[in-house]
Motif scaffolding. Structure first.
Motif, PDB file in Angstrom:
ATOM      1  N   TYR A   1      46.995 -41.604  -6.505  1.00 23.08           N
ATOM      2  CA  TYR A   1      45.735 -42.132  -7.045  1.00 23.08           C
ATOM      3  C   TYR A   1      44.677 -41.039  -7.019  1.00 23.08           C
ATOM      4  O   TYR A   1      44.405 -40.449  -5.973  1.00 23.08           O
ATOM      5  CB  TYR A   1      45.275 -43.326  -6.196  1.00 23.08           C
ATOM      6  N   HIS A   2      44.064 -40.782  -8.172  1.00 21.63           N
ATOM      7  CA  HIS A   2      43.015 -39.771  -8.287  1.00 21.63           C
ATOM      8  C   HIS A   2      41.697 -40.295  -7.726  1.00 21.63           C
ATOM      9  O   HIS A   2      41.199 -41.329  -8.181  1.00 21.63           O
ATOM     10  CB  HIS A   2      42.795 -39.407  -9.753  1.00 21.63           C
TER      11      HIS A   2
ATOM     12  N   HIS B   1      38.756 -36.304 -10.853  1.00 21.10           N
ATOM     13  CA  HIS B   1      39.528 -35.574 -11.861  1.00 21.10           C
ATOM     14  C   HIS B   1      39.164 -34.092 -11.860  1.00 21.10           C
ATOM     15  O   HIS B   1      39.974 -33.251 -12.220  1.00 21.10           O
ATOM     16  CB  HIS B   1      39.286 -36.176 -13.249  1.00 21.10           C
TER      17      HIS B   1
ATOM     18  N   GLN C   1      51.707 -42.233 -11.221  1.00 22.31           N
ATOM     19  CA  GLN C   1      50.249 -42.288 -11.117  1.00 22.31           C
ATOM     20  C   GLN C   1      49.749 -43.709 -11.335  1.00 22.31           C
ATOM     21  O   GLN C   1      50.209 -44.407 -12.243  1.00 22.31           O
ATOM     22  CB  GLN C   1      49.604 -41.378 -12.173  1.00 22.31           C
TER      23      GLN C   1
ATOM     24  N   TYR D   1      46.543 -45.252 -12.575  1.00 19.41           N
ATOM     25  CA  TYR D   1      45.336 -44.794 -13.268  1.00 19.41           C
ATOM     26  C   TYR D   1      44.928 -45.847 -14.289  1.00 19.41           C
ATOM     27  O   TYR D   1      45.776 -46.370 -15.026  1.00 19.41           O
ATOM     28  CB  TYR D   1      45.612 -43.446 -13.946  1.00 19.41           C
TER      29      TYR D   1
ATOM     30  N   TYR E   1      46.902 -38.059 -17.581  1.00 18.48           N
ATOM     31  CA  TYR E   1      45.602 -37.428 -17.821  1.00 18.48           C
ATOM     32  C   TYR E   1      45.570 -36.605 -19.108  1.00 18.48           C
ATOM     33  O   TYR E   1      44.621 -35.861 -19.340  1.00 18.48           O
ATOM     34  CB  TYR E   1      45.220 -36.585 -16.601  1.00 18.48           C
TER      35      TYR E   1
END
Length: 285
Positions: free
Chosen positions: A27-28, A31, A203, A205, A217
């Motif tokens: 988990y970002h 960025h 991911q 997101y 991304y």
């Protein structure tokens, strides 16, 4: 979620529903990144736009999946996760949702900003992974300060788990470069998947599950570098992430599927790449 952001009792939220196993979920928390490591698989060297998730946003994302997924490892990263000022609350929230091996992956340059971090790491049984991203003299001098802080924390906080990753070793190309633009490879999907270093890096997101960071991304990269007119990237544009509406069968298929057509845009050989000084931005190579 507790009524007051940042206050948690660490009681894992459980439901009787069967949870699907997967190797890892990431988990970002940001960025962007303070470093410029070329060929980053998360495209963080391009300083991608986008707001950092709040505690409330992360909680909403986790609620969609924590009752359905049981990742062996759950990682908070980026970008550079310590750019997110709510990092301590995010760690507590992640532990509340996930009974996985919890970790924060950082380049370490902002550790000094969070003197309360060691205590939270110990309380939540969260591992800190600090990545070394190069051997350039200027960078090594700066990174030495990071290691000294890490060593002090190890002495001061019994039970703290900290690992220094040699991330610059084995660094490989994610894409080719033509006329200053990132361009995809033309590979056989199975061959590219075989050598992929992100094959288990699912991911989370925008509330959805993505097979890898390169796919998750890409839209941000495309917008930042104006890649819309390059048809070579169309497979990435066509990718559909797994939504919370997926059935258990569809979710299990997502987890078990290995190579997909989009893998053909990634390298099929681990071509070593030594990026320039990550402290400085430079022309794309």
């Amino acid at each position: 979620m507790a009524s007051t952001p940042g206050v948690f009792d660490f009681a894992l939220r459980r439901t009787p529903m069967q949870r699907h196993n997967l190797p890892a979920l990431e988990y970002h928390l940001a960025h962007g990144c303070n470093l410029s490591c070329q060929q980053c698989s998360h495209y963080s060297d391009h300083h991608l736009p986008g707001a950092m998730p709040t505690i409330e946003q992360a909680d909403a994302d986790y609620q969609k999946w924590s009752h359905r997924l049981k990742p062996t490892r759950f990682a908070l990263l980026g970008g550079e996760p310590l750019l997110n000022p709510a990092i301590l609350g995010h760690i507590k929230l992640a532990r509340q949702h996930w009974d996985s091996d919890l970790m924060v992956v950082t380049n370490g340059f902002f550790l000094h900003r969070f003197p309360g971090l060691p205590k939270v790491l110990v309380e939540t049984n969260c591992r800190l992974e600090v990545s070394q991203h190069g051997t350039h003299d200027e960078y090594v001098k700066r990174f030495r300060e990071v290691k000294h802080l890490v060593w002090r924390w190890r002495q001061q906080f019994p039970g703290i788990r900290i690992k220094i990753r040699q991330s610059h070793r084995g660094w490989m190309r994610q894409y080719k470069v033509a006329n200053g633009k990132p361009m995809p490879f033309a590979s056989r999907p199975n061959a590219a998947f075989k050598v992929c270093m992100q094959k288990t890096c699912t991911q989370l997101y925008e509330g959805k599950l993505w097979k890898c960071p390169a796919l998750a991304y890409f839209a941000k990269l495309e917008s930042k570098l104006r890649l819309q007119d390059f048809p070579q990237w169309q497979l990435f544009r066509d990718y559909q992430a797994c939504s919370e509406c997926a059935t258990d069968e569809e979710l299990q298929t997502f987890i078990e599927t290995k190579s997909i057509p989009q893998c053909s845009l990634c390298p099929s050989n681990r071509t070593a790449f030594s990026h320039p000084n990550p402290l400085q931005r430079s022309a794309l190579q």
